[in-house]
Design an enzyme around this catalytic site. Structure first.
Site, PDB file in Angstrom:
ATOM      1  N   CYS A   1      -3.269   1.506   6.650  1.00 47.59           N
ATOM      2  CA  CYS A   1      -3.365   0.796   7.928  1.00 47.59           C
ATOM      3  C   CYS A   1      -4.046   1.664   8.983  1.00 47.59           C
ATOM      4  CB  CYS A   1      -1.989   0.356   8.382  1.00 47.59           C
ATOM      5  SG  CYS A   1      -0.796   1.693   8.412  1.00 47.59           S
TER       6      CYS A   1
ATOM      7  N   GLU B   1       8.549   2.254  14.722  1.00 49.69           N
ATOM      8  CA  GLU B   1       9.412   2.755  13.666  1.00 49.69           C
ATOM      9  C   GLU B   1       9.451   4.272  13.763  1.00 49.69           C
ATOM     10  OE1 GLU B   1       7.921   0.908   9.984  1.00 49.69           O
ATOM     11  OE2 GLU B   1       9.457  -0.606  10.286  1.00 49.69           O
TER      12      GLU B   1
ATOM     13  N   ASN C   1       0.791  -1.239   0.000  1.00 51.86           N
ATOM     14  CA  ASN C   1       0.000   0.000   0.000  1.00 51.86           C
ATOM     15  C   ASN C   1       0.821   1.286   0.000  1.00 51.86           C
ATOM     16  OD1 ASN C   1       0.605  -0.605   2.702  1.00 51.86           O
ATOM     17  ND2 ASN C   1      -0.986   0.794   3.382  1.00 51.86           N
TER      18      ASN C   1
ATOM     19  N   GLU D   1       4.529  -4.136  12.137  1.00 52.31           N
ATOM     20  CA  GLU D   1       3.578  -3.043  11.894  1.00 52.31           C
ATOM     21  C   GLU D   1       2.385  -3.671  11.181  1.00 52.31           C
ATOM     22  OE1 GLU D   1       3.861  -0.004  12.855  1.00 52.31           O
ATOM     23  OE2 GLU D   1       5.974   0.186  13.343  1.00 52.31           O
TER      24      GLU D   1
HETATM   25  P1  NAD Z   1       0.331  -9.212   3.692  1.00 50.45           P
HETATM   26  O1  NAD Z   1       0.478  -9.567   5.124  1.00 50.45           O
HETATM   27  O2  NAD Z   1      -0.478 -10.101   2.826  1.00 50.45           O
HETATM   28  O3  NAD Z   1       1.763  -9.135   2.974  1.00 50.45           O
HETATM   29  C1  NAD Z   1       2.782  -8.281   3.441  1.00 50.45           C
HETATM   30  C2  NAD Z   1       4.120  -8.814   2.981  1.00 50.45           C
HETATM   31  O4  NAD Z   1       4.353 -10.077   3.617  1.00 50.45           O
HETATM   32  C3  NAD Z   1       4.210  -9.071   1.473  1.00 50.45           C
HETATM   33  O5  NAD Z   1       5.500  -8.713   1.029  1.00 50.45           O
HETATM   34  C4  NAD Z   1       4.017 -10.572   1.382  1.00 50.45           C
HETATM   35  O6  NAD Z   1       4.611 -11.148   0.245  1.00 50.45           O
HETATM   36  C5  NAD Z   1       4.727 -11.048   2.644  1.00 50.45           C
HETATM   37  N1  NAD Z   1       4.311 -12.362   3.157  1.00 50.45           N
HETATM   38  C6  NAD Z   1       3.115 -12.975   3.002  1.00 50.45           C
HETATM   39  N2  NAD Z   1       3.127 -14.192   3.622  1.00 50.45           N
HETATM   40  C7  NAD Z   1       4.355 -14.311   4.187  1.00 50.45           C
HETATM   41  C8  NAD Z   1       4.977 -15.331   4.971  1.00 50.45           C
HETATM   42  N3  NAD Z   1       4.359 -16.465   5.306  1.00 50.45           N
HETATM   43  N4  NAD Z   1       6.244 -15.125   5.392  1.00 50.45           N
HETATM   44  C9  NAD Z   1       6.903 -13.987   5.083  1.00 50.45           C
HETATM   45  N5  NAD Z   1       6.372 -13.002   4.330  1.00 50.45           N
HETATM   46  C10 NAD Z   1       5.110 -13.154   3.898  1.00 50.45           C
HETATM   47  O7  NAD Z   1      -0.199  -7.718   3.663  1.00 50.45           O
HETATM   48  P2  NAD Z   1      -0.618  -6.844   2.392  1.00 50.45           P
HETATM   49  O8  NAD Z   1      -1.922  -7.326   1.878  1.00 50.45           O
HETATM   50  O9  NAD Z   1       0.551  -6.748   1.460  1.00 50.45           O
HETATM   51  O10 NAD Z   1      -0.788  -5.401   3.061  1.00 50.45           O
HETATM   52  C11 NAD Z   1      -1.955  -4.979   3.679  1.00 50.45           C
HETATM   53  C12 NAD Z   1      -1.845  -5.095   5.184  1.00 50.45           C
HETATM   54  O11 NAD Z   1      -0.702  -4.378   5.645  1.00 50.45           O
HETATM   55  C13 NAD Z   1      -3.029  -4.497   5.904  1.00 50.45           C
HETATM   56  O12 NAD Z   1      -3.426  -5.355   6.940  1.00 50.45           O
HETATM   57  C14 NAD Z   1      -2.467  -3.204   6.488  1.00 50.45           C
HETATM   58  O13 NAD Z   1      -3.146  -2.741   7.620  1.00 50.45           O
HETATM   59  C15 NAD Z   1      -1.066  -3.597   6.775  1.00 50.45           C
HETATM   60  N6  NAD Z   1      -0.206  -2.414   6.883  1.00 50.45           N
HETATM   61  C16 NAD Z   1       0.233  -2.021   8.114  1.00 50.45           C
HETATM   62  C17 NAD Z   1       1.012  -0.878   8.243  1.00 50.45           C
HETATM   63  C18 NAD Z   1       1.521  -0.418   9.591  1.00 50.45           C
HETATM   64  O14 NAD Z   1       2.444   0.371   9.612  1.00 50.45           O
HETATM   65  N7  NAD Z   1       0.962  -0.853  10.698  1.00 50.45           N
HETATM   66  C19 NAD Z   1       1.352  -0.134   7.117  1.00 50.45           C
HETATM   67  C20 NAD Z   1       0.885  -0.562   5.886  1.00 50.45           C
HETATM   68  C21 NAD Z   1       0.108  -1.711   5.776  1.00 50.45           C
END
Ligand code: NAD
Length: 492
Positions: A288, A466, A156, A254
């Site tokens: 997020c 962070e 995102n 995060e």
């Molecule tokens: P996601 O958890 O599906 O994926 C995030 C990353 O993790 C990707 O690079 C993905 O390839 C990797 N990943 C997936 N499975 C994995 C595994 N088993 N082991 C290691 N890596 C793995 O999330 P998304 O759909 O890409 O992003 C959306 C989510 O991110 C939402 O829940 C949002 O709230 C959160 N987010 C949080 C913050 C924050 O700062 N708190 C900021 C941005 C997004």
């Protein structure tokens, strides 16, 4: 580069991925029109072993860890300068990878450059601690790097998320391996290129574009990775945290949110309406910290919702390169289906869709993954759409009685990333801010973010902070050093 030619990635001085590796690719789709944004050579778990070994070699043998922090700062400043110099082209790449409006992408590149400049300045001014001795010695506490850290990022906010991790991790002296989201792989590759061109020694910053269950999982389990920094969904974070727990390595998480956005009856009405809209519909709700649960005090509820719905109906949903656009597409077809599924669920749960609730009808937007800004009411905070993160332009509105009621409802969630409120009573704002379970609380503003101010979540929204000095500490381990000052030989 032509979108159909395969873009390689680099591990330790050699390029990986060419026509003969064609099955190992990721195709990035432009969410605005469904066209191919880029075809990227895909790293696999086999590449992880090599990248980790080269990162350790660079960490141990290249001039970085042993440089004085002020010397590291020179390179970090240069990375920031180069990011700014390439602002337009990076923002354009980000726009076609993620579908975000160009103006948001420009802000993200600025933020990425700002992170490198900020951590350069931190390096220039960082002070280790001298602790008060309680014996015949001189004692100090030093911040040391972990060695090789893995940073895993979501789709995102590409480049900003990557910089938010890479800049402090490098500033602390680590070697960094970045695994960007498979949806938006291009900006991490650009960041790795810019780091190299700015003079960061080869191997200290490697981007591995690949799938989470493959490259991401391999990084998390790799014995050579000594710290993991993850931003993404709470379920993925829990999986990664469990593995890190088994491995006894530190982790920064995060994660997701379902943030309460509160409007008291004494709020500046128009500013509150604008703030609520910006809090949920910015980035098409794919944020997020999106203020996705709206609590409005009963005495102004009907008037507030009427105004909010009218203004939401007038929002300009459109192509990301249109300078007047206020909301672009969602990241993918699958994600739009997920968002639409939640709106259907809200209807089944008895909710009233007051505006939106469907893709746009504009013929220019039919090839992309757009969804109209949506407001729903008539549900209680227990409804699934109030408890689960939708990550789209969907706002659920709920009336509340008084301060105690809204604190209870606001905190009735597993998440604790952020919260916002609008009120003219600063004593109340202070009281409520202290009671809300959230890593960031905004009063008469929303979604502000500052490089020097820590960011992170309470509860299921994460672990660690962070940004700011906390950001550097996340990527450092403390070593205590004692210098003996004994007048006589030590006794037993
Ligand atoms: P996601 O958890 O599906 O994926 C995030 C990353 O993790 C990707 O690079 C993905 O390839 C990797 N990943 C997936 N499975 C994995 C595994 N088993 N082991 C290691 N890596 C793995 O999330 P998304 O759909 O890409 O992003 C959306 C989510 O991110 C939402 O829940 C949002 O709230 C959160 N987010 C949080 C913050 C924050 O700062 N708190 C900021 C941005 C997004």
């Amino acid at each position: 580069m032509d979108a159909s030619s395969i873009r390689p990635f680099r591990i330790g001085g050699t390029w990986r991925g060419n026509a003969s590796d064609a099955p190992h690719t990721i195709v990035s789709i432009n969410p605005a029109d469904g066209s191919i944004a880029a075809t990227i050579a895909r790293a696999t778990s086999n590449d992880v072993d090599e990248a980790v070994a080269l990162a350790w070699d660079a960490f141990r043998n290249k001039p970085w860890r042993k440089l004085r922090p002020d010397q590291r700062a020179t390179t970090l400043y240069e990375i920031g300068r180069r990011l700014s110099a390439e602002r337009e082209s990076l923002a354009h790449l980000q726009m076609i990878d993620s579908g975000k409006p160009l103006k948001e992408c420009l802000n993200m590149v600025d933020s990425a450059a700002g992170h490198f400049r900020y951590y350069a300045a931190v390096c220039e001014t960082w002070q280790n601690e001298v602790t008060s001795p309680r014996g015949e010695y001189f004692s100090m506490a030093l911040a040391e790097p972990f060695g090789v850290v893995a940073c895993i990022t979501p789709w995102n906010s590409p480049i900003m998320n990557e910089a938010q991790k890479a800049a402090p991790a490098l500033a602390a002296g680590n070697a960094v391996l970045i695994k960007p989201s498979e949806e938006t792989p291009q900006l991490a590759l650009e960041l790795a290129r810019i780091c190299l061109e700015a003079g960061l020694p080869e191997g200290l910053m490697t981007a591995l574009p690949g799938y989470g269950e493959d490259v991401g999982a391999a990084l998390v389990k790799h014995p050579g990775v000594r710290m993991i920094s993850f931003t993404g969904g709470t379920d993925t974070g829990r999986t990664i945290g469990a593995i890190a727990g088994q491995r006894l390595i530190p982790v920064g998480l995060e994660l997701g949110g379902k943030s309460p956005h509160i409007v008291f009856e004494d709020a500046d009405f128009d500013r509150a309406v604008a703030g609520v809209m910006s809090g949920i519909f910015g980035s098409a709700g794919q944020s997020c910290v999106a203020g996705s649960r709206l609590f409005v005090q009963k005495s102004i509820y009907a008037r507030f919702i009427k105004s909010l719905v009218e203004k939401t109906r007038a929002l300009r949903v459109g192509l990301p390169d249109d300078p007047d656009v206020q909301m672009g597409p969602l990241i993918s077809k699958a994600h739009r289906e997920r968002v639409a599924g939640y709106v259907d669920l809200a209807r089944q749960e008895g909710g009233n869709v007051l505006v939106g609730g469907a893709p746009p009808t504009d013929p220019r937007l039919q090839n992309g993954w757009f969804y109209m800004p949506t407001i729903i009411d008539g549900l209680s905070n227990n409804a699934r759409v109030c408890q689960e993160e939708i990550f789209g332009p969907v706002l659920i509105a709920i009336p509340f009685e008084d301060e105690a009621d809204v604190i209870a409802q606001g905190n009735d969630t597993v998440f604790g990333l952020a919260a916002g409120m609008w009120t003219s009573d600063y004593a109340r704002a202070w009281r409520v801010a202290r009671e809300l379970d959230a890593g960031s609380v905004w009063i008469n503003t929303y979604k502000q973010s500052h490089i020097a101010t820590p960011f992170g979540g309470f509860k299921d929204s994460g672990i660690g902070r962070e940004k700011g000095l906390h950001g550097l500490r996340l990527y450092s381990q403390i070593k205590s050093v004692y210098f003996g000052m004994h007048e006589k030989p030590m006794g037993l």
